[in-house]
Design an enzyme around this catalytic site. Sequence first.
Site, PDB file in Angstrom:
ATOM      1  N   ASP A 332       0.863  -1.180   0.000  1.00  0.00           N
ATOM      2  CA  ASP A 332       0.000   0.000   0.000  1.00  0.00           C
ATOM      3  C   ASP A 332       0.897   1.227   0.000  1.00  0.00           C
ATOM      4  OD1 ASP A 332      -2.010  -1.705   0.387  1.00  0.00           O
ATOM      5  OD2 ASP A 332      -2.696  -0.903   2.298  1.00  0.00           O
ATOM      6  N   ASP A 638      -5.195  -3.497   4.412  1.00  0.00           N
ATOM      7  CA  ASP A 638      -5.751  -3.012   5.672  1.00  0.00           C
ATOM      8  C   ASP A 638      -7.266  -3.133   5.739  1.00  0.00           C
ATOM      9  OD1 ASP A 638      -6.306  -1.033   3.841  1.00  0.00           O
ATOM     10  OD2 ASP A 638      -4.893   0.414   4.669  1.00  0.00           O
ATOM     11  N   ASP A 642      -9.683  -6.467   1.694  1.00  0.00           N
ATOM     12  CA  ASP A 642      -8.352  -6.938   1.309  1.00  0.00           C
ATOM     13  C   ASP A 642      -8.119  -8.386   1.734  1.00  0.00           C
ATOM     14  OD1 ASP A 642      -7.597  -4.595   0.145  1.00  0.00           O
ATOM     15  OD2 ASP A 642      -6.662  -3.774   1.949  1.00  0.00           O
TER      16      ASP A 642
HETATM   17  P1  ATP Z   1      -3.365   3.023  -0.169  1.00  0.00           P
HETATM   18  O1  ATP Z   1      -3.368   2.870   1.305  1.00  0.00           O
HETATM   19  O2  ATP Z   1      -3.172   1.798  -0.935  1.00  0.00           O
HETATM   20  O3  ATP Z   1      -2.475   4.102  -0.641  1.00  0.00           O
HETATM   21  P2  ATP Z   1      -5.539   4.678  -0.436  1.00  0.00           P
HETATM   22  O4  ATP Z   1      -5.814   4.976   0.989  1.00  0.00           O
HETATM   23  O5  ATP Z   1      -4.856   5.700  -1.277  1.00  0.00           O
HETATM   24  O6  ATP Z   1      -4.819   3.360  -0.584  1.00  0.00           O
HETATM   25  P3  ATP Z   1      -8.323   4.279  -0.752  1.00  0.00           P
HETATM   26  O7  ATP Z   1      -8.483   4.288   0.697  1.00  0.00           O
HETATM   27  O8  ATP Z   1      -8.969   3.231  -1.571  1.00  0.00           O
HETATM   28  O9  ATP Z   1      -6.847   4.249  -1.195  1.00  0.00           O
HETATM   29  O10 ATP Z   1      -8.731   5.701  -1.308  1.00  0.00           O
HETATM   30  C1  ATP Z   1      -8.865   5.946  -2.671  1.00  0.00           C
HETATM   31  C2  ATP Z   1      -9.265   7.359  -2.879  1.00  0.00           C
HETATM   32  O11 ATP Z   1     -10.519   7.583  -2.268  1.00  0.00           O
HETATM   33  C3  ATP Z   1      -8.323   8.363  -2.255  1.00  0.00           C
HETATM   34  O12 ATP Z   1      -7.337   8.761  -3.160  1.00  0.00           O
HETATM   35  C4  ATP Z   1      -9.247   9.528  -1.927  1.00  0.00           C
HETATM   36  O13 ATP Z   1      -9.391  10.340  -3.064  1.00  0.00           O
HETATM   37  C5  ATP Z   1     -10.572   8.843  -1.654  1.00  0.00           C
HETATM   38  N1  ATP Z   1     -10.796   8.662  -0.219  1.00  0.00           N
HETATM   39  C6  ATP Z   1     -10.050   7.968   0.643  1.00  0.00           C
HETATM   40  N2  ATP Z   1     -10.566   8.002   1.880  1.00  0.00           N
HETATM   41  C7  ATP Z   1     -11.685   8.745   1.808  1.00  0.00           C
HETATM   42  C8  ATP Z   1     -12.687   9.151   2.751  1.00  0.00           C
HETATM   43  N3  ATP Z   1     -12.629   8.812   4.034  1.00  0.00           N
HETATM   44  N4  ATP Z   1     -13.685   9.924   2.313  1.00  0.00           N
HETATM   45  C9  ATP Z   1     -13.748  10.270   1.025  1.00  0.00           C
HETATM   46  N5  ATP Z   1     -12.861   9.920   0.102  1.00  0.00           N
HETATM   47  C10 ATP Z   1     -11.835   9.182   0.464  1.00  0.00           C
END
Ligand code: ATP
Length: 901
Positions: A332, A638, A642
Amino acid sequence: MTDNPDEMAVHALPQEEALRRVGSSSTGIETQEAERRLATYGPNRLVAAPRRGALVRFLAQFHNVLIYVLIASAIVTAFLQHWIDTGVIVAVVLGNSIVGFLQEGRAEDAMNAIRGMLAPRAAVLRDGRRTSVDASDLVPGDVVLIEAGDRVPADVRLLEARSLKLEEAALTGESVPVDKSADPVAIDAALGDRSCMLYSGTLVAAGTGRGVVVATGMVTEIGKISGMLDRVETLSTPLVQQMDVFARWLTLFILIIAALLLAYGLVVEELPFVELFMIIVGLSVAAIPEGLPAVMTITLAVGVQAMARRKAIVRRLPAIETLGSVSVICTDKTGTLTRNEMVVADLVASRHVYSVDGEGYSPEGAIRWNDADADPTEHAVLAEFARAAGLCNDAVLHSADGAWRVEGDPMEGALMALAGKITGDGGDPFTAGWTRIDAIPFDAAHRYMAVLHLDGDGRRHVHVKGAPEAVLALCAAQRMPDGETAVLDMPYWEQMVERLAAEGQRVLAVAVGVPPNGEQQLMQDHLSGSLTLIGLVGLIDPPRPEAIAAVADCHLAGIRVKMITGDHAATARAIAAMIGLKNCERVLTGADIDRLDDATLSLAASETDIFARTSPAHKLRLVTALQSQGLTVAMTGDGVNDAPALKRADAGIAMGVKGSEAAKEAADLVLADDNFASIAAAVREGRTVYDNIKKVISWTLPTNAGEAATIIIALFVGLALPVTAVQILWINLVTAITLGLALAFEPSEEGTMRRPPRRRDEPLLTAELIWHVCLVSLLFAAAVFGIFFYALDKGHSIELARTMAMNTLVVMEIFHVFFIRNIYGTSLTWRAVRGTKVVWICVISVTIAQFAVTYLPFMRSLFGTESVPLFEGVLIFAIGWVFFALVEIEKQMRLTLRKRG
Ligand code: ATP
């Protein structure tokens, strides 16, 4: 108030009544009250499985074919009244069992302590504030917050549920997730039908909820059924099992050889039975690697502890072995390669780009436009940013000792801080009096979060935040500086997203809308085309410096590091470049992956190192694709979704801090600090454990074979035995549990992370190892016979000749330990010679034992030895050196040839 939810039948009561029954309110209980209740009800824990008693554990040490053979030999020698032999064999058996017993106890303690490090936590309202506590501190009356991926920490009566689905297989056997809601059900509803109850031990498959704890510990439903859930994990891995089987076959082989020799000695050489039998017993004891299983187990336990010190907690032991052969790590981004300490850096509105000052989660800092402070009264859009950021948010900021901490998602914490910066000291002018009436929680599948609020005047508003593509797709209009709306200028926003993302910023879009008339619930379908875009929020999440170093280490170790993120492709690319990933130009997005068939994906996956905008389903496909290329894949995760990819990966790694219970339970390894550097450390430890197991075997087998060869040669050639049976027994007694054991504690060799990963199907007993066994056995036999005949030639007594032969054998075993410590490099460095404390303690103990058996009169009469004169002693030592030089030269030749080849 009673303990038993059944007696209270809270599932049939309305929420308020249920709260009253457990002496609570919708904002939970006070900390003091919680402490009082904890003292009354006890910790929220199931009674652990009773540990096996010490006596049973000690006796279990004897349950081993190798030991059976030794015990049988002891009985027969006792029968023949060869008391010394009996005594030594019994001492060998007892020594082994005591070491095994003590070390296994320590290993079990270590495993328990490590399991304790994984103790789940629960989000709870105490003193009206959200905080996180150990799940074992929950008490009836606590109001807990539940989200997808959690394991329900106690029996809970729901007060509020949003798209909540529970997997209750642990309790009802029903594997399809069931819907939950806060509405009461019939009093006689069966357990599986009580949709307003969440039961301890079940898993939240989707959605979020809030509920009040009604039962904890042993009075929960799961506590009543099982009484205990603790699995007793055995300290074993495929490799250890493989060696167990090998050792058993070896024993059989030795017994057959022994029987043949007995027949040969009796019939052909016509030796007296008792003498011959004692020789055969000596041979069997010499050849049987009785210490091997215990030492291998200890090696594993040492490895588990070493990993725990490096913040990698092993949940399934075989993972230790797999980690050593990992050739690809899929990781991640957020929190693992980056710090997950987010700060809003930029705000992009339809006409203005603002920069945001401030550090950490502190809600203080200026919003600037054109290098000057931007006044919220002049820039009305800032108020809209503040409102969206503050309302579409589940995180809470706490300030303690001048530092601001976030409870909940760090990104939402950063948005809270942003809202604070915009509102300034004036409290909460934009959202005062607003109440949330519904929400669509964030989900990686739709990538946004939406909330529905009633404002102070009773009007309803929707706020949405999420990935720009996802939010832009829902918008038809955009907010203009004068507060009016205009048609969405898609090219402008796309260009701005790219610009922020190219700087490595995580980009969110925020939007606002008015729901259709009378709508009290948020529906995904109704959002589409109904929203007005407020703007973009750019967040910085800096890379972890230690992750940069760890990625470089992995590359040196021949391990490919791939980033699989839900973030935007440009953000992923920028962060990947900062981290030092290879091949940063090429990015595969989730949409690209969807277009590829399995065969094409498997090629593309091995060539690409950055995967963006992926969902958990893509992770699963990627693991499979990489595995089909023959790679050994470690995958991090996480979220609740997953779990399948973590299970599928050769080494599934879950995040200990931000990871859900579901991910942790599916994983082989949990990172206590979510840090990529800990994965690299775990791989290093995995390689070390595998090496040490190999070292233990490489030392034990030639030692045993060498001793056995000496006896067999003597018997066949009709020579006098250069070492008597009882002396062989003695050698085994003093060396097996010392020198062999020392290797279990070996630290990593210097080049551990500079060689390519081991092939997954590499057998433990490689041709190289078998060659080493043969070579060392021959050298042992040659040296023992050599010194024996030299002594006889010089006119020494046969007793002295044997004493010299026995000491030569032990000296060579000691040198062999120093040789084995460095199987991949040279043993002629200061580091190698300096050794470790354990090695020196063992060497000194063995040396003292040898001096005792050689020079103490009563030992001499017991073992038939004689004092060795100084010159002969030096000669024995020199033979050790010659042996060491020979095997070291042979190793260097082999290593050089391998490098060239
Ligand atoms: P990784 O941990 O693999 O880097 P990530 O945290 O970037 O994953 P996701 O959690 O799937 O990936 O989030 C994807 C996208 O969704 C983010 O880039 C953001 O734009 C949006 N996002 C993430 N968390 C939230 C949230 N709590 N509310 C709204 N949008 C969110």
